[in-house]
Write an enzyme that holds these catalytic residues in place. Structure first.
Site, short mmCIF file in Angstrom:
data_model
loop_
_atom_site.label_atom_id
_atom_site.label_comp_id
_atom_site.label_asym_id
_atom_site.label_seq_id
_atom_site.Cartn_x
_atom_site.Cartn_y
_atom_site.Cartn_z
CE LYS A 1 90.59 -97.72 -2.52
NZ LYS A 1 90.41 -99.18 -2.74
NE ARG B 1 89.52 -96.79 -9.01
CZ ARG B 1 88.83 -96.81 -7.86
NH1 ARG B 1 88.67 -95.72 -7.15
NH2 ARG B 1 88.31 -97.94 -7.44
NE ARG C 1 82.32 -103.22 -0.15
CZ ARG C 1 83.26 -102.62 -0.85
NH1 ARG C 1 84.10 -101.79 -0.24
NH2 ARG C 1 83.40 -102.86 -2.13
NE ARG D 1 80.89 -100.67 -3.94
CZ ARG D 1 82.13 -100.25 -3.81
NH1 ARG D 1 82.52 -99.64 -2.69
NH2 ARG D 1 82.99 -100.43 -4.78
NE ARG E 1 85.36 -103.17 -7.54
CZ ARG E 1 84.77 -103.52 -6.40
NH1 ARG E 1 83.84 -104.48 -6.42
NH2 ARG E 1 85.08 -102.95 -5.27
P1 AP5 Z 1 86.60 -101.19 2.37
O1 AP5 Z 1 87.16 -100.31 3.43
O2 AP5 Z 1 85.20 -100.95 1.93
O3 AP5 Z 1 87.61 -101.29 1.14
P2 AP5 Z 1 87.97 -100.26 -0.02
O4 AP5 Z 1 89.44 -100.31 -0.24
O5 AP5 Z 1 87.36 -98.93 0.28
O6 AP5 Z 1 87.26 -101.00 -1.20
P3 AP5 Z 1 86.30 -100.51 -2.36
O7 AP5 Z 1 85.70 -101.74 -2.94
O8 AP5 Z 1 85.34 -99.46 -1.88
O9 AP5 Z 1 87.31 -99.90 -3.33
P4 AP5 Z 1 87.14 -99.61 -4.79
O10 AP5 Z 1 88.37 -98.85 -5.04
O11 AP5 Z 1 86.88 -100.76 -5.67
O12 AP5 Z 1 85.73 -98.81 -4.83
P5 AP5 Z 1 85.34 -97.30 -5.13
O13 AP5 Z 1 84.10 -97.02 -4.44
O14 AP5 Z 1 86.51 -96.40 -4.97
O15 AP5 Z 1 86.74 -102.69 2.91
C1 AP5 Z 1 86.22 -103.78 2.16
C2 AP5 Z 1 85.65 -104.85 3.11
O16 AP5 Z 1 86.72 -105.42 3.87
C3 AP5 Z 1 84.65 -104.27 4.13
O17 AP5 Z 1 83.61 -105.19 4.34
C4 AP5 Z 1 85.49 -104.07 5.40
O18 AP5 Z 1 84.70 -104.23 6.56
C5 AP5 Z 1 86.55 -105.18 5.26
N1 AP5 Z 1 87.87 -104.80 5.79
C6 AP5 Z 1 88.45 -103.56 5.74
N2 AP5 Z 1 89.67 -103.58 6.30
C7 AP5 Z 1 89.89 -104.87 6.69
C8 AP5 Z 1 90.99 -105.52 7.33
N3 AP5 Z 1 92.12 -104.87 7.67
N4 AP5 Z 1 90.87 -106.86 7.58
C9 AP5 Z 1 89.73 -107.55 7.24
N5 AP5 Z 1 88.66 -106.97 6.64
C10 AP5 Z 1 88.73 -105.64 6.35
O19 AP5 Z 1 85.07 -97.37 -6.71
C11 AP5 Z 1 83.98 -98.05 -7.25
C12 AP5 Z 1 83.90 -97.81 -8.76
O20 AP5 Z 1 83.69 -96.41 -9.02
C13 AP5 Z 1 85.15 -98.15 -9.57
O21 AP5 Z 1 85.21 -99.53 -9.92
C14 AP5 Z 1 84.98 -97.24 -10.79
O22 AP5 Z 1 84.01 -97.74 -11.67
C15 AP5 Z 1 84.43 -95.98 -10.16
N6 AP5 Z 1 85.48 -95.05 -9.72
C16 AP5 Z 1 85.70 -94.61 -8.43
N7 AP5 Z 1 86.73 -93.76 -8.38
C17 AP5 Z 1 87.21 -93.66 -9.66
C18 AP5 Z 1 88.29 -92.95 -10.24
N8 AP5 Z 1 89.10 -92.17 -9.50
N9 AP5 Z 1 88.49 -93.08 -11.58
C19 AP5 Z 1 87.69 -93.85 -12.34
N10 AP5 Z 1 86.65 -94.57 -11.84
C20 AP5 Z 1 86.41 -94.47 -10.51
#
Ligand code: AP5
Ligand code: ZN
Length: 218
Positions: free
Chosen positions: A13, A88, A128, A162, A173
């Protein structure tokens, strides 16, 4: 145009959102980034959510809805918004609908990035790292930091991993995703906003598929 990128942790994402910001002048609203910024700046809220995030649990709806509300009220949303990692939960989705209506905004597409392979997701987050200066995201295997150790975007030399990118937090997660967030697929399907792309394809292919959705070709 305003869109949601929906998908499990590691689906790509953030990677795709950054490409849309660069290519289309859209604005990325990532609740994960907002929460990490709050932690870094040492606010009271940042301290409260730190442990919850590192363990892989969801932060409360009140906190994340508050962050999004505050940002929407600031305006200056350029060529449209990419909601990344929000909503979410069903309560967050209802709150978003209400907030957008209040601001005269419309949701155009909800793009589900499908990656039905938990091992791949774990491998993606385990490898990552992120540029500390500009936020560019790297992966040890698929998009390594160049051998000279400089970020391709800004030349920065410090890269962070992270606290929640470990196998144990990732299990939590993923569980939270399937329990709380996956029901949004049906929620937006019924509203006829859902589009799905295969997130297992390589980054450029996923980006082209998302482009086709935005151009209204699929
Ligand atoms: P990346 O693009 O970083 O993936 P992502 O989907 O953004 O993954 P996240 O881990 O950031 O998602 P998340 O939802 O767990 O985290 P968030 O910060 O929202 O890609 C991942 C890796 O793969 C990278 O190294 C990239 O290079 C590689 N890659 C990408 N595309 C690829 C492809 N096509 N092929 C191969 N490799 C690829 O949330 C973190 C925490 O915050 C949550 O756990 C929660 O505690 C809190 N939080 C955030 N939002 C909320 C909410 N709305 N409600 C409640 N808690 C929340
Ligand atoms: Zn950088």
């Amino acid at each position: 145009m305003n869109i949601i990128l929906l998908g499990p942790p590691g689906a790509g994402k953030g990677t795709q959102a950054r490409l849309l910001v660069e290519g289309r002048g859209m604005v990325q609203l990532s609740t994960g980034d907002m929460l990490r910024a709050a932690r870094k700046s040492g606010t009271e809220m940042g301290r409260r959510v730190a442990e919850v995030m590192d363990k892989g649990h969801l932060v409360t709806d009140e906190i994340v809805v508050g962050l999004i509300r505050e940002r929407l009220l600031q305006g200056d949303l350029g060529g449209g918004v990419i909601f990344d990692g929000f909503p979410r939960t069903l309560r967050q989705a209802d709150a978003l609908e209400e907030m957008m209506a209040g601001e005269g905004m419309r949701l155009d597409h909800v793009i589900e990035m499908r990656v039905d392979d938990d091992e791949e997701l774990v491998a993606r987050v385990s490898g990552r790292s992120t540029c500390g200066a500009c936020g560019e995201v790297y992966h040890d295997r698929t998009k390594p930091v160049p051998p000279d150790g400089h970020c391709v975007k800004c030349g920065g030399t410090s890269f962070t991993r992270r606290g929640d990118d470990n196998a144990e937090s990732m299990r939590t997660r993923l569980f939270a995703y399937y329990k709380e967030t996956a029901p949004l697929v049906g929620y937006y399907h019924v509203k006829r906003l859902l589009r799905s792309v295969d997130g297992l394809r390589e980054m450029d292919a996923v980006s082209r598929d998302i482009g086709r959705v935005l151009e209204g070709q699929v």
